[in-house]
Design a protein around this motif. Structure first.
Motif, PDB file in Angstrom:
ATOM      1  N   LEU A 150     -12.112   2.853  -1.904  1.00  0.00           N
ATOM      2  CA  LEU A 150     -11.583   1.997  -1.259  1.00  0.00           C
ATOM      3  C   LEU A 150     -12.655   0.632  -1.213  1.00  0.00           C
ATOM      4  O   LEU A 150     -12.317  -0.320  -1.626  1.00  0.00           O
ATOM      5  CB  LEU A 150     -10.943   2.496   0.150  1.00  0.00           C
ATOM      6  CG  LEU A 150      -9.850   3.188  -0.090  1.00  0.00           C
ATOM      7  CD1 LEU A 150      -9.449   3.789   1.403  1.00  0.00           C
ATOM      8  CD2 LEU A 150      -8.690   2.808  -0.716  1.00  0.00           C
ATOM      9  N   GLU A 165       0.791  -1.322  -0.039  1.00  0.00           N
ATOM     10  CA  GLU A 165      -0.005   0.137  -0.186  1.00  0.00           C
ATOM     11  C   GLU A 165       0.852   1.052   0.089  1.00  0.00           C
ATOM     12  O   GLU A 165       2.031   1.017   0.125  1.00  0.00           O
ATOM     13  CB  GLU A 165      -0.792  -0.081   1.247  1.00  0.00           C
ATOM     14  CG  GLU A 165       0.014   0.091   2.482  1.00  0.00           C
ATOM     15  CD  GLU A 165      -1.020   0.204   3.737  1.00  0.00           C
ATOM     16  OE1 GLU A 165      -2.348   0.136   3.739  1.00  0.00           O
ATOM     17  OE2 GLU A 165      -0.332   0.227   4.921  1.00  0.00           O
ATOM     18  N   ASP A 175      -5.884  -0.541  -3.795  1.00  0.00           N
ATOM     19  CA  ASP A 175      -4.684   0.053  -4.243  1.00  0.00           C
ATOM     20  C   ASP A 175      -4.189  -0.032  -5.432  1.00  0.00           C
ATOM     21  O   ASP A 175      -3.404   1.115  -5.912  1.00  0.00           O
ATOM     22  CB  ASP A 175      -3.676   0.024  -3.016  1.00  0.00           C
ATOM     23  CG  ASP A 175      -4.194   0.726  -1.627  1.00  0.00           C
ATOM     24  OD1 ASP A 175      -5.228   1.023  -1.650  1.00  0.00           O
ATOM     25  OD2 ASP A 175      -3.176   0.911  -1.015  1.00  0.00           O
TER      26      ASP A 175
END
Length: 145
Positions: free
Chosen positions: A87, A39, A132
């Motif tokens: 997300l 990430e 991501d």
């Protein structure tokens, strides 16, 4: 930040640090199901906190790296109307770019197993958290400029 249904939206900020055509990538240490995934470093924005201030705080807490809000003047535009990145259903992330003049020596804290400055060709080879990955792919285009 509120969702259209009136519930709270989790707002996250992330740092896309780019130096010498390399991107700073962080490998998660927890929770167990995400351990080992990659990430961008960052974290949640607290109620009443400005996104840049939240990112400065998170980077200091996670990486012990002092960055200035003035270094966060560029945003990686995401596909949402707000310019953020989705997300999960109730969370979105703003990605802010930082271009330090030289590679800082950083050590992973408790949140990460390791930190790496990765060149363009290696970034998409990492096992990214699913939300991501599109961000990493967009950052490849920034690294190639």
């Amino acid at each position: 930040m509120n969702t259209q249904e009136g519930g709270l939206l989790t707002f996250v900020v992330a740092l896309a640090a780019i130096c010498d055509r390399k991107l700073l990538c962080a490998q998660r240490s927890y929770p167990e199901k995400l351990r080992g995934k990659w990430e961008l470093p960052g974290g949640k924005v607290r109620e009443g906190e400005e996104p840049a201030a939240a990112l400065v705080r998170e980077i200091k807490e996670e990486l012990d790296w002092d960055i200035s809000p003035l270094q966060l003047d560029e945003i990686l535009p995401g596909p949402l109307p707000s310019g953020n990145w989705p997300l999960f259903e109730d969370a979105q992330m703003r990605v802010m770019l930082c271009r330090p003049p030289k590679l800082p020596m950083l050590q992973a804290g408790d949140s990460h197993l390791c930190l790496q400055w990765n060149p363009t060709e290696k970034v998409t080879q990492l096992d990214w958290l699913k939300p991501d990955l599109p961000i990493a792919e967009a950052l490849i285009r920034v690294l190639k400029k």
